[in-house]
Enzyme design. Structure first.
Site, short mmCIF file in Angstrom:
data_model
loop_
_atom_site.label_atom_id
_atom_site.label_comp_id
_atom_site.label_asym_id
_atom_site.label_seq_id
_atom_site.Cartn_x
_atom_site.Cartn_y
_atom_site.Cartn_z
N ASP A 18 -11.40 -27.06 -4.45
CA ASP A 18 -11.11 -28.06 -5.48
C ASP A 18 -10.56 -29.36 -4.91
O ASP A 18 -10.07 -29.42 -3.78
CB ASP A 18 -10.09 -27.47 -6.45
N GLU A 22 -12.23 -27.60 -19.43
CA GLU A 22 -10.82 -27.66 -19.05
C GLU A 22 -10.09 -28.84 -19.71
O GLU A 22 -8.88 -28.77 -19.94
CB GLU A 22 -10.69 -27.75 -17.53
#
Length: 665
Positions: free
Chosen positions: A418, A473
């Protein structure tokens, strides 16, 4: 079969068209797309030097007008200006290849190719070649710089690659703030001439050329290079008002240059996906096909699937005899849910790794005291569930070899990496280093905080998905994830490749009811809309984002349990950019159909022309009659269907429909 060279290119000479010299052309195998490459003088310039340029025709109509090409190399004249063509050659390819995961298992790669070689006058041997491939659903071209003494080492400051639309067009740009971007934003709708000249546009860039067709600009096979963006030329009242020009992401250590390299050098492919309807662009495999074949001989360990996920829901667990959180008991609870739900994986997200010392990143070879990772992986294996681990890229960069070897010993299935948020040359190379090292340790990869796909998954099929999208998200902290946004993504971001959007929200609400919250997040739109996303959105690793108890007792969860994450065949049935779309995908003998709409209620027709002979059973999950006010309500029914039947479905505002079609008995 790789056929012998075909005479698909023709050299017309200096008199072929006004201002065009040494024109060569290549057509797609079906003859509908033509790419013309030639030399011409740039208007409004005092210099009379010839420049390399191209045009694209679709079904006999001009799609892309005279667009100039070249490389801007430090301390050198632009490579592509003041040149003469030395020779050209043609070839064709008609072949197939298979991939272990994706929207099509077997891909038919068919194109006609052209290579034109140019020598820069007075340069003592500076050369540039342009390679072109014409497919039935688009064209691609790239620069190839052969070895020559002046270009042994090159500092490429930028490209001079133009995309001059024949006339103003409706476009759907993703406008980003700067080159440090994770591609997580909403897409706009505006005429090309309406894009501000200071705006930075990320790829893919979709546009509808009135009366001609649809075209999307993207790129493929970015290797030891920088990511490409677009800017619009001006002024607004000139023909440049609908011209987009490339600009490369600058290096982090020197923002005045983009690429440090040397000859010989093959640059990334610049891709134009082309079709009469936008759905044809979704079906295209050009981006994948422009990449080298797989570097992994045995891909049997690369397995797509769906994953339970502890992060999106806030690591929730209800009615349990332990304290929910980042601990072994909670992870086992999610693993139990995955096993009961026939999910292949469980993803352990951020928080499991030991903190680093001082300012160093987390130590991803050690865990916090509350986590026993070997036990978690062992327990998951006993339940036939694989485990994925999240890691920040800084930690991966610092500990890649050590960590990946450890994960292989533990039996981890894959890593979610990430927060890269860049696609400069160094970061592009980081992706490749990760892919190679992970493959050596039998680890799959999911890149988050990532740039758009470029077909890397063909060369390194263990890289099975990536984010590079504003996904679900964002519902945790904003109201930006709407049915309107969902209906835009298949025609824009998804054209580049798979996207880890993370669907599966079961607290479905209207826009008026929505509240952003970190734990137990909500999602705007209907339950059937969320189900349909598993078919509409392409990702060989699909999250089942909500907490386990959110699905308990929900009959429509059966669709998520059954729907595959990878496909044998994909077809776009119908749709309109940003409004609605219907996608059909095949796995084995079964077909799955997903249809979604924006905030507008509508009735859609789903022709079942893709079915084979015989009778089938369709399990249909659609919006209930009151789904406009009770978005959690879905209607479940079963019908017998056959090829040629038409499903007429009513979609609520923000609604959807999900269908599994299986052979009848």
């Amino acid at each position: 079969m790789r056929a012998a060279a075909l005479l698909m290119a023709a050299t017309f000479g200096a008199g072929c068209a006004l201002g065009q010299i040494d024109q060569v052309a290549v057509k797609s195998p079906d003859g509908q797309i033509e790419f013309r490459l030639f030399l011409t003088r740039q208007p409004d310039q005092s210099l009379e030097f010839l420049r390399v340029a191209y045009q694209v025709y679709f079904k006999g109509k001009l799609l892309m007008d005279t667009s100039f090409l070249g490389l801007n190399i430090r301390d050198q004249p632009i490579l592509g200006v003041n040149v003469g063509m030395s020779k050209s050659s043609t070839s064709s390819v008609d072949d197939t290849y298979t991939v272990p995961a994706g929207k099509n298992k077997t891909i038919h790669e068919r194109y006609n190719a052209l290579t034109a070689e140019y020598l820069q006058n007075g340069s003592l041997g500076r050369r540039i070649n342009v390679e072109v491939r014409a497919y039935d659903d688009g064209v691609a071209f790239r620069y190839v710089v052969p070895w020559s003494n002046p270009l042994v080492d090159m500092q490429i400051d930028d490209e001079v690659t133009e995309f001059r639309f024949a006339k103003d067009a409706q476009s759907y740009p993703l406008i980003v703030d700067d080159f440090n971007t994770n591609y997580e934003d909403g897409y706009s709708r505006m005429a090309i001439s309406g894009i501000h000249t200071d705006s930075l546009v990320a790829l893919p860039f979709l546009a509808e050329q009135p009366g001609v067709g649809w075209v999307a600009v993207t790129e493929a096979d970015i290797d030891d290079y920088a990511g490409m963006y677009l800017k619009r030329e001006g002024p607004d009242d000139s023909k440049d008002a609908h011209t987009m020009v490339s600009t490369l992401a600058p290096r982090a250590d020197d923002d005045s240059t983009a690429v440090l390299t040397h000859a010989p050098r093959e640059c990334p492919w610049r891709v134009l996906l082309i079709g009469t309807e936008p759905g044809r662009l979704i079906e295209s495999n050009i981006v994948s096909s422009l990449n080298p074949p797989s570097m992994i001989a045995d891909t049997s360990w690369i397995k797509p699937g769906k994953a339970a996920w502890n992060w999106w829901s806030g690591t929730q667990a209800e009615g349990v005899d332990f304290k929910p959180g980042m601990n072994t008991a909670t992870m086992k609870h999610y693993i139990d849910f995955a096993a009961e739900s026939k999910l292949e994986y469980m993803l352990v997200d951020a928080g499991w790794a030991a903190p680093g010392e001082g300012n160093t990143p987390a130590d991803i070879t050690k865990t916090i005291p509350e986590i026993d990772m070997p036990e978690i992986v062992r327990y998951a294996k006993s339940k036939s569930v694989g485990v994925w681990l999240w890691a920040d890229w800084h930690s991966i960069d610092r500990q890649m070899d050590q960590a990946f070897a450890l994960y292989e010993r533990w039996g981890v299935a894959g890593v979610k990496i990430d927060s890269m948020n860049r696609d400069d040359q160094w970061m592009v190379n980081f992706y490749r280093r990760v892919a190679k090292s992970a493959a050596e340790h039998h680890l799959m990869v999911d890149f988050h905080g990532a740039y758009k796909p470029d077909g890397l998954s063909r060369t390194w099929p263990n890289v099975i998905t990536r984010e590079g999208v504003m996904g679900l998200e964002y519902s945790k902290w904003s109201a930006r994830i709407t049915p309107d946004h969902d209906a835009m993504l298949p025609f824009t971001r998804m054209l580049a490749g798979p996207m880890d959007y993370t669907p599966g929200a079961f607290d479905n609400v209207t826009a008026a009811e929505f509240q952003a919250r970190n734990a137990k997040p909500m999602a705007m739109g209907t339950r059937a809309h969320q189900l349909a996303l598993y078919v509409v959105f392409d990702s060989p690793l699909e999250m089942v984002a909500d907490y386990p108890e959110a699905y308990k007792g929900q009959k429509d969860f059966e669709f998520i349990k059954e729907v595959p994450a990878s496909w044998d065949e994909t077809r776009v049935v119908n749709g309109k950019v940003g409004e609605w779309v219907t996608v059909a995908r095949k796995k084995g003998t079964d077909w799955y159909v997903g249809g979604i709409t924006n905030w507008d209620a509508r009735e859609i027709n789903i022709p079942l022309e893709f079915l084979g002979s015989g009778e089938y059973v369709a399990d249909i999950y659609s919006d209930a009659a009151d789904a406009d006010v009770n978005p959690k309500h879905a209607a479940i029914e079963q019908r017998r269907v056959k090829a040629g039947d038409l499903l007429k479905m009513k979609l609520a505002p923000g609604g959807g429909v999900a269908v599994r079609i299986r052979a009848g008995k």
